[in-house]
Design an enzyme around this catalytic site. Structure first.
Site, short mmCIF file in Angstrom:
data_model
loop_
_atom_site.label_atom_id
_atom_site.label_comp_id
_atom_site.label_asym_id
_atom_site.label_seq_id
_atom_site.Cartn_x
_atom_site.Cartn_y
_atom_site.Cartn_z
CB SER A 1 -8.86 -7.66 -0.14
OG SER A 1 -9.69 -6.56 0.19
CE1 TYR B 1 -4.64 -4.20 -0.99
CE2 TYR B 1 -7.03 -3.97 -1.11
CZ TYR B 1 -5.89 -4.41 -0.45
OH TYR B 1 -6.02 -5.07 0.76
P1 NAI Z 1 -0.34 -3.92 7.79
O1 NAI Z 1 0.20 -2.78 7.01
O2 NAI Z 1 -0.65 -3.76 9.23
O3 NAI Z 1 0.63 -5.19 7.64
C1 NAI Z 1 1.23 -5.52 6.42
C2 NAI Z 1 2.69 -5.92 6.69
O4 NAI Z 1 3.26 -6.37 5.44
C3 NAI Z 1 3.54 -4.75 7.19
O5 NAI Z 1 4.23 -5.13 8.36
C4 NAI Z 1 4.50 -4.50 6.03
O6 NAI Z 1 5.78 -4.04 6.46
C5 NAI Z 1 4.58 -5.86 5.39
N1 NAI Z 1 5.03 -5.83 4.00
C6 NAI Z 1 4.69 -4.93 3.05
N2 NAI Z 1 5.31 -5.24 1.90
C7 NAI Z 1 6.04 -6.35 2.14
C8 NAI Z 1 6.91 -7.14 1.34
N3 NAI Z 1 7.17 -6.83 0.06
N4 NAI Z 1 7.50 -8.23 1.91
C9 NAI Z 1 7.27 -8.53 3.20
N5 NAI Z 1 6.48 -7.80 4.01
C10 NAI Z 1 5.87 -6.72 3.48
O7 NAI Z 1 -1.64 -4.36 6.98
P2 NAI Z 1 -2.64 -5.59 7.14
O8 NAI Z 1 -3.98 -5.02 7.02
O9 NAI Z 1 -2.31 -6.43 8.31
O10 NAI Z 1 -2.33 -6.37 5.79
C11 NAI Z 1 -2.17 -7.78 5.71
C12 NAI Z 1 -2.88 -8.28 4.49
O11 NAI Z 1 -4.29 -8.09 4.66
C13 NAI Z 1 -2.53 -7.54 3.20
O12 NAI Z 1 -2.37 -8.47 2.15
C14 NAI Z 1 -3.74 -6.66 2.96
O13 NAI Z 1 -3.89 -6.34 1.59
C15 NAI Z 1 -4.83 -7.55 3.48
N6 NAI Z 1 -6.10 -6.90 3.78
C16 NAI Z 1 -6.20 -5.95 4.78
C17 NAI Z 1 -7.43 -5.37 5.06
C18 NAI Z 1 -7.61 -4.34 6.13
O14 NAI Z 1 -8.71 -3.75 6.24
N7 NAI Z 1 -6.61 -4.07 6.95
C19 NAI Z 1 -8.64 -5.73 4.30
C20 NAI Z 1 -8.43 -6.73 3.31
C21 NAI Z 1 -7.20 -7.29 3.07
#
Ligand code: NAI
Length: 265
Positions: A140, A153
């Site tokens: 990130s 985070y």
């Molecule tokens: P999201 O919340 O839409 O998707 C994340 C998914 O990971 C969810 O489906 C959740 O159930 C799953 N998850 C959570 N803990 C888990 C675990 N222990 N094992 C397996 N699955 C698990 O969020 P997003 O944004 O798509 O996140 C994806 C990645 O992107 C993350 O690593 C987040 O930190 C990163 N990120 C997101 C940003 C944003 O603005 N949305 C910005 C920078 C990084």
């Protein structure tokens, strides 16, 4: 279907939502067989119409679960070429004095130990099969400097950026590439509350105003970057953290001109 990933076996964690979901769909569209993993039960109903994607529930922060998901990808698709360690949690925006050691342990387990486990066991599987591939971790912009997440985070994501450098070095001579992507603000489950609040207040146009493109990003724009890092087009990219943030992290805070061209820099 033929494409950049035809014949490739790809594992994506956190594939039930947001960036992981868009990434799994991109790989499938471009010919891969994808194992889409998520901790949440919603993964069981996802991708029903996509024969190139099979699903599995699993915890990306658990060593036993990561071992099991990698074994499942190898079993189902005859090997494993690409791993996207994407699952993450934000831990909310509690500040330094409000976060507890337990908050940190919960967050680091998923956001930092998770990518470590994916690299450790994924690289092992690739080495055993003499089939070097690519590993991409979702870091990130929060890992570059302060201000885009809580302390745990930000520290976890900074750790991921170093982890891909260290892992690339540790895997010297293997042919396995390890990279990270650093998204800026993207509309996903993680940021939905922020988007909903802005819309409720008729302030959607304020979203992303801190970056030069002056908008938030779409999950597909991160999937495209992950797809690049996973592809042969990135065959000489290793140990790198690719920033995809509309330019957000290019500057220190400064007062921007209200109208383009008003100020000469
Ligand atoms: P999201 O919340 O839409 O998707 C994340 C998914 O990971 C969810 O489906 C959740 O159930 C799953 N998850 C959570 N803990 C888990 C675990 N222990 N094992 C397996 N699955 C698990 O969020 P997003 O944004 O798509 O996140 C994806 C990645 O992107 C993350 O690593 C987040 O930190 C990163 N990120 C997101 C940003 C944003 O603005 N949305 C910005 C920078 C990084």
């Amino acid at each position: 279907m033929s494409g950049r990933f035809t014949g490739k076996s790809i594992l994506v964690t956190g594939a039930g939502s947001g960036i992981g979901l868009a990434t799994a769909e991109l790989f499938a569209r471009e010919g891969a067989s994808v194992l889409a993993v998520d901790l949440d039960e919603k993964i069981e109903g996802a991708f029903r119409e996509n024969p190139s994607i099979t699903v599995m529930r699993g915890d990306a922060g658990s060593e036993a679960d990561v071992t099991a998901m990698i074994a499942a990808a190898v079993d189902r698709h005859g090997g494993l070429d690409v791993i996207c360690a994407n699952a993450g949690i934000s831990g909310g925006m509690k500040g330094l004095f409000d976060q507890t050691a337990e908050d940190w342990e919960t967050l680091l387990r998923v956001d930092l130990i998770g990518p470590f486990l994916a690299i450790k066991h994924g690289a092992k599987a690739m080495l055993a099969a003499e089939r070097p591939g690519a590993i991409i971790c979702t870091a990130s912009v929060a890992g570059l400097r302060a201000g885009a997440g809580g302390p745990a985070y930000s520290a976890a994501k900074a750790g991921v950026i170093n982890l891909v450098q260290t892992a690339a070095q540790q895997l010297t001579g293997s042919g396995i590439r390890v990279n990270a992507v650093c998204p800026g603000l993207i509309e996903t489950g993680m940021t939905q509350a922020l988007y909903d609040l802005a819309r409720a207040k008729n302030r959607e146009n304020m979203i992303g105003q801190l970056n030069p493109l002056q908008r938030g990003g779409d999950p597909v724009e991160i999937a495209n970057a992950i797809g690049f890092l996973a592809s042969d087009e990135a065959s000489y990219v290793n140990g790198h953290a690719l920033v995809v943030d509309g330019g957000l992290s290019t500057s220190h805070p400064f007062a921007k001109p209200r109208v383009l061209g008003e100020t000469t820099f």
